[in-house]
Design an enzyme around this catalytic site. Structure first.
Site, mmCIF file in Angstrom:
data_model
loop_
_atom_site.group_PDB
_atom_site.id
_atom_site.type_symbol
_atom_site.label_atom_id
_atom_site.label_comp_id
_atom_site.label_asym_id
_atom_site.label_seq_id
_atom_site.Cartn_x
_atom_site.Cartn_y
_atom_site.Cartn_z
ATOM 1 N N ASN A 9 0.866 -1.182 0.000
ATOM 2 C CA ASN A 9 0.000 0.000 0.000
ATOM 3 C C ASN A 9 0.902 1.230 0.000
ATOM 4 O OD1 ASN A 9 -1.833 2.036 0.436
ATOM 5 N ND2 ASN A 9 -2.175 1.526 2.600
ATOM 6 N N TRP A 10 0.948 1.883 -1.151
ATOM 7 C CA TRP A 10 1.879 3.019 -1.283
ATOM 8 C C TRP A 10 1.353 4.326 -0.698
ATOM 9 C CZ3 TRP A 10 4.492 2.642 -6.800
ATOM 10 C CH2 TRP A 10 5.423 1.584 -6.767
ATOM 11 N N LYS A 11 0.102 4.327 -0.307
ATOM 12 C CA LYS A 11 -0.509 5.546 0.242
ATOM 13 C C LYS A 11 -0.247 6.727 -0.716
ATOM 14 C CE LYS A 11 0.380 3.546 4.701
ATOM 15 N NZ LYS A 11 0.270 3.658 6.122
ATOM 16 N N HIS A 97 -9.359 1.154 4.977
ATOM 17 C CA HIS A 97 -8.054 1.359 5.625
ATOM 18 C C HIS A 97 -8.230 2.318 6.809
ATOM 19 C CE1 HIS A 97 -3.893 2.559 6.304
ATOM 20 N NE2 HIS A 97 -3.560 1.431 5.707
ATOM 21 N N GLU A 169 -5.333 -5.204 10.411
ATOM 22 C CA GLU A 169 -4.310 -4.180 10.631
ATOM 23 C C GLU A 169 -4.568 -3.480 11.965
ATOM 24 O OE1 GLU A 169 -2.364 -2.905 6.710
ATOM 25 O OE2 GLU A 169 -4.017 -1.538 7.104
ATOM 26 N N SER A 215 3.508 -2.354 10.207
ATOM 27 C CA SER A 215 4.973 -2.381 10.357
ATOM 28 C C SER A 215 5.602 -3.721 9.979
ATOM 29 C CB SER A 215 5.376 -1.968 11.776
ATOM 30 O OG SER A 215 4.963 -0.634 12.016
ATOM 31 N N GLY A 236 2.867 -1.163 4.124
ATOM 32 C CA GLY A 236 3.019 0.238 3.748
ATOM 33 C C GLY A 236 4.473 0.566 3.463
ATOM 34 N N GLY A 237 5.140 1.124 4.468
ATOM 35 C CA GLY A 237 6.510 1.634 4.324
ATOM 36 C C GLY A 237 7.466 0.707 3.584
#
Ligand code: PEP
Length: 257
Positions: A9-11, A97, A169, A215, A236-237
């Site tokens: 998920n690149w946001k 989300h 999540e 994370s 994500g990150g």
């Protein structure tokens, strides 16, 4: 056997050139992996979907949106709908989300409506659920997750387990560096699977992939994936860097053997 999903998920990140570079490199590097039962999915911002898709066209890499509108077409400035995604052959979309819930006040009922819109358009929803930190501290994790599932699935018609993904999540673990321990995550994944068996069908419980998100990093993914009910990650990150994402895919292919 359920497939292992490695969903990034690149946001709201990356420029068009950065997207091009990432996908070009991913397309090349992925050739060295035997993906078997592993599905790579990336959710870039809407405006990059077509560019990314063109590069990933003849590969196993699939594209996902990060959200969709509850509506199909009309006067909804700034929104993008499921039929629009369908028209460019996007196969997945995240819904519910925690950042949509927090910054856009989205509630479970809307998440369910959006999931059904996606299904109606042949797109697989990645439905997010998760408790906040204070809810976990008050011992409410299970009741929060079960209530989210009920309210979401109440809005959905006949459930085809091959066309749904759930992501657990915990909100306190997203982007914070705090990961749920594999044991904590497994406990909730098991609760979700039991709920599916009781309220939807045994088939749904057996077939719906349940991803963990919060994370996830190359150094904790293997242990998370080795849990019985964890079928992949919503990341994500660590999905923004090609080396980290490749490392996550590598781990998944090792586990799937
Ligand atoms: C997410 O965006 O869904 C997420 C889990 O982010 P991160 O991996 O950065 O915690």
């Amino acid at each position: 056997m359920r497939r292992i999903i490695v969903a990034g998920n690149w946001k709201m990140n990356k420029t068009n050139q950065e997207v091009t570079d990432f996908f070009t490199q991913l397309k090349e590097e992925i050739k060295s992996l035997n993906l078997n039962n592993v599905s790579p999915i990336i959710a870039p911002p809407f405006i990059y979907l077509q560019n990314a898709q063109q590069i990933a066209n003849d590969t196993e890499i699939k594209l996902s949106a990060q959200d969709i509108s509850e509506h199909d077409f009309g006067a909804y400035t700034g929104e993008v709908s499921a039929p629009m995604l369908k028209s460019i052959n996007v196969e997945y979309s995240i819904v519910g989300h925690s950042e949509r819930r927090e910054y856009h006040n989205e509630i479970d009922m809307q998440v369910g409506i959006k999931a059904q819109k996606l299904i109606d358009n042949g797109i697989t929803p990645i439905i997010c659920v998760g408790e906040k930190e204070n809810e976990r501290e008050m011992g409410m994790t299970e009741s929060v997750i079960l209530s989210q599932l009920k309210l979401i699935f109440d809005e959905m018609k006949a459930v085809d387990p091959t066309k749904i993904i759930i992501a657990y999540e915990p909100v306190w673990a997203i982007g914070t560096g705090k990961t749920a321990t594999p044991h904590m995550a497994q406990e909730v994944h098991k609760i979700i699977r039991q709920w599916l068996a009781k309220n939807i069908s045994n088939e749904a419980a057996n077939q719906i992939p349940i991803l963990y998100g919060g994370s996830v990093k190359p150094d904790n993914f293997e242990e998370l994936l080795s849990q019985k009910d964890i079928d992949g990650g919503l990341i994500g990150g660590a999905s923004l860097k090609i080396d980290d994402y490749m490392s996550l895919l590598n781990t998944a292919t090792k586990i799937s053997k």
